[in-house]
Write an enzyme that holds these catalytic residues in place. Structure first.
Site, PDB file in Angstrom:
ATOM      1  N   LYS A  52       0.819  -1.080  -0.166  1.00  0.00           N
ATOM      2  CA  LYS A  52       0.160   0.033  -0.057  1.00  0.00           C
ATOM      3  C   LYS A  52       0.947   1.285   0.050  1.00  0.00           C
ATOM      4  O   LYS A  52       1.940   1.308   0.304  1.00  0.00           O
ATOM      5  CB  LYS A  52      -1.006  -0.065   1.279  1.00  0.00           C
ATOM      6  CG  LYS A  52      -0.180   0.004   2.642  1.00  0.00           C
ATOM      7  CD  LYS A  52      -1.063  -0.177   3.643  1.00  0.00           C
ATOM      8  CE  LYS A  52      -0.257  -0.246   5.217  1.00  0.00           C
ATOM      9  NZ  LYS A  52      -1.268  -0.550   6.146  1.00  0.00           N
ATOM     10  N   TYR A  69      14.546  31.256   8.677  1.00  0.00           N
ATOM     11  CA  TYR A  69      13.294  31.877   9.080  1.00  0.00           C
ATOM     12  C   TYR A  69      13.272  32.070  10.576  1.00  0.00           C
ATOM     13  O   TYR A  69      13.708  31.108  11.297  1.00  0.00           O
ATOM     14  CB  TYR A  69      11.899  31.170   8.790  1.00  0.00           C
ATOM     15  CG  TYR A  69      11.574  31.276   7.407  1.00  0.00           C
ATOM     16  CD1 TYR A  69      11.305  32.328   6.652  1.00  0.00           C
ATOM     17  CD2 TYR A  69      11.355  30.037   6.638  1.00  0.00           C
ATOM     18  CE1 TYR A  69      10.860  32.322   5.451  1.00  0.00           C
ATOM     19  CE2 TYR A  69      11.055  29.883   5.321  1.00  0.00           C
ATOM     20  CZ  TYR A  69      11.045  31.257   4.566  1.00  0.00           C
ATOM     21  OH  TYR A  69      10.477  31.412   3.304  1.00  0.00           O
TER      22      TYR A  69
END
Ligand SMILES: *Cc1c(COP(=O)(O)O)cnc(C)c1O
Length: 383
Positions: free
Chosen positions: A34, A258
């Site tokens: 999956k 940042y």
């Protein structure tokens, strides 16, 4: 940039994990592919070539994609909305998990409409209150499943459930949930059903609790080197590396990224690496993570951005064009997906399934071609 950021996937490691798991469990293996094989790309031929008998996926869409690319082995799909493309799945010989009456009726109806019985696995919830039928509904579900089987709409080929707490091999909960599963299988027999495949164990239970193996194990994480129960040495197959785009020499006290959440504590060199949280490198790992440059660990400094991160490479003399290994199997001292998971407060699964589509994929093929061809042919012939 000559070689862009890339995810190198060692298919041989996956094949060896499959062989190791089958040898340890002595039980037929359903390889769970999956979520793009936990982020590892096309792996059906690899796992079937290494001895897996069948493939498990979440959605019908995933199952049909495997069929389209030539997989003939049995495929089970276990999580679909009630109005899914059941006819398409049955026409393509996809086994379907049934988590309750609405799904049972929808699947049986579609099978009757196309004149071909659906192969189904009754999915029982044995404890985690997630997917599967609640215990109170088992008897009714089995009653109607037997009814639809008599009418030729379905064939109940399996009974399945999933354990909530198998990552701790000593957890009593597994014993309780296993008993519920055994009871569910008994109820199925009493309803007149004859499922050949009873399956309960995923990676952790398959490797640490022999009493949960039943007729097959449904292993996903283990194929890719992740054993949440910590019982087995398996190989990680992924390496994420990226070129250093630029370097700059800075003074002590220079702010980075940042918010300038990091300031250099000495004169040093910073290297810019063009991967970030947009590529699945978790921002939550900022201020803890490191990468490997020239075989040594160097700290990621400042917050990880969407597309880039900054590494303090110190006085290594690193130049642009050299590469930084973000994570790998750990065999050359580089960080592992497990370490990144620890830095980000998550599990390895989330790291390996999260690598973004912007990253180029390269596969290192299995080195024994006969191991890929042989058993696949047998699986096909047995059907
Ligand atoms: C994901 C999944 C598995 C595989 O679990 P692993 O722990 O990755 O081996 C098995 N069964 C179900 C129902 C799943 O959702």
């Amino acid at each position: 940039m000559d070689v862009p950021p890339r995810l190198v996937i060692d298919d041989g490691a996956i094949a060896r994990n499959v062989e190791r798991i089958i040898r340890t469990t002595g039980t037929p293996l359903m390889a769970v592919l999956k979520a793009d094989a936990f982020g590892h790309g096309p792996q059906a031929d690899v796992v079937l070539g290494a001895g897996a008998r069948s493939i498990g996926v979440t959605t019908i869409e995933e199952a049909l994609a495997l069929r389209s690319s030539g997989t003939v082995a049995p495929i089970l799909s276990w999580l679909n909305p009630v109005d899914a493309d059941w006819a398409g799945a049955v026409s393509s010989d996809i086994d379907l998990a049934v988590p309750g009456l609405p799904h049972l009726f929808a699947i049986a109806g579609a099978a009757i409409a196309i004149g071909r019985p659906a192969r189904v696995h009754l999915h029982l919830d044995v404890g985690m209150s997630r997917d599967g039928a609640a215990p109170d509904d088992w008897k009714t579900l089995m009653h109607f499943a037997a009814e639809w089987e008599r009418r030729g709409a379905i064939r109940v080929v399996g009974v399945m459930a999933h354990l909530s707490s198998a990552q701790n091999p000593d957890d009593e909960e597994t014993t309780v949930e296993r008993m519920r599963f055994v009871n569910g299988c008994r109820l199925a027999l009493r309803a007149g059903l004859r499922p050949q495949a009873r399956h309960l164990a995923a990676t952790s239970a398959a490797l640490s609790r022999p009493d949960t193996r039943f007729d097959l194990t449904r292993v996903g994480a283990g194929l890719f080197g992740i054993d949440p129960s910590g019982r087995m040495e398996l190989e990680h197959a992924m390496t994420l590396d990226a070129p250093i785009v630029s370097v700059r020499d800075v003074r002590a006290g220079t702010g980075v990224g940042y918010g300038l959440s990091h300031r250099t504590d000495r004169d040093t060199r910073l290297a810019l690496v063009p991967v970030g949280y947009g590529d699945g490198v978790p921002r939550a790992a900022s201020h803890r993570a490191s990468v490997s440059v020239r075989g040594t660990r160097r700290p990621v400094v400042g917050v990880i951005s969407m597309d880039q991160l900054v590494v303090d490479v110190g006085d290594l003399g690193v130049r642009e064009g050299e590469r930084a290994v973000v994570f790998g199997p750990g065999t050359h001292g580089e960080p592992t997906a497990r370490e990144w998971a620890g830095w980000a407060g998550t599990i390895e699964h989330e790291i390996v399934t999260g690598i973004g589509s912007r990253i180029h994929r390269e596969h290192v093929p299995v080195t024994r071609p006969e191991a890929v061809a042989g058993p696949t042919a047998v699986v096909g012939a047995n059907r």
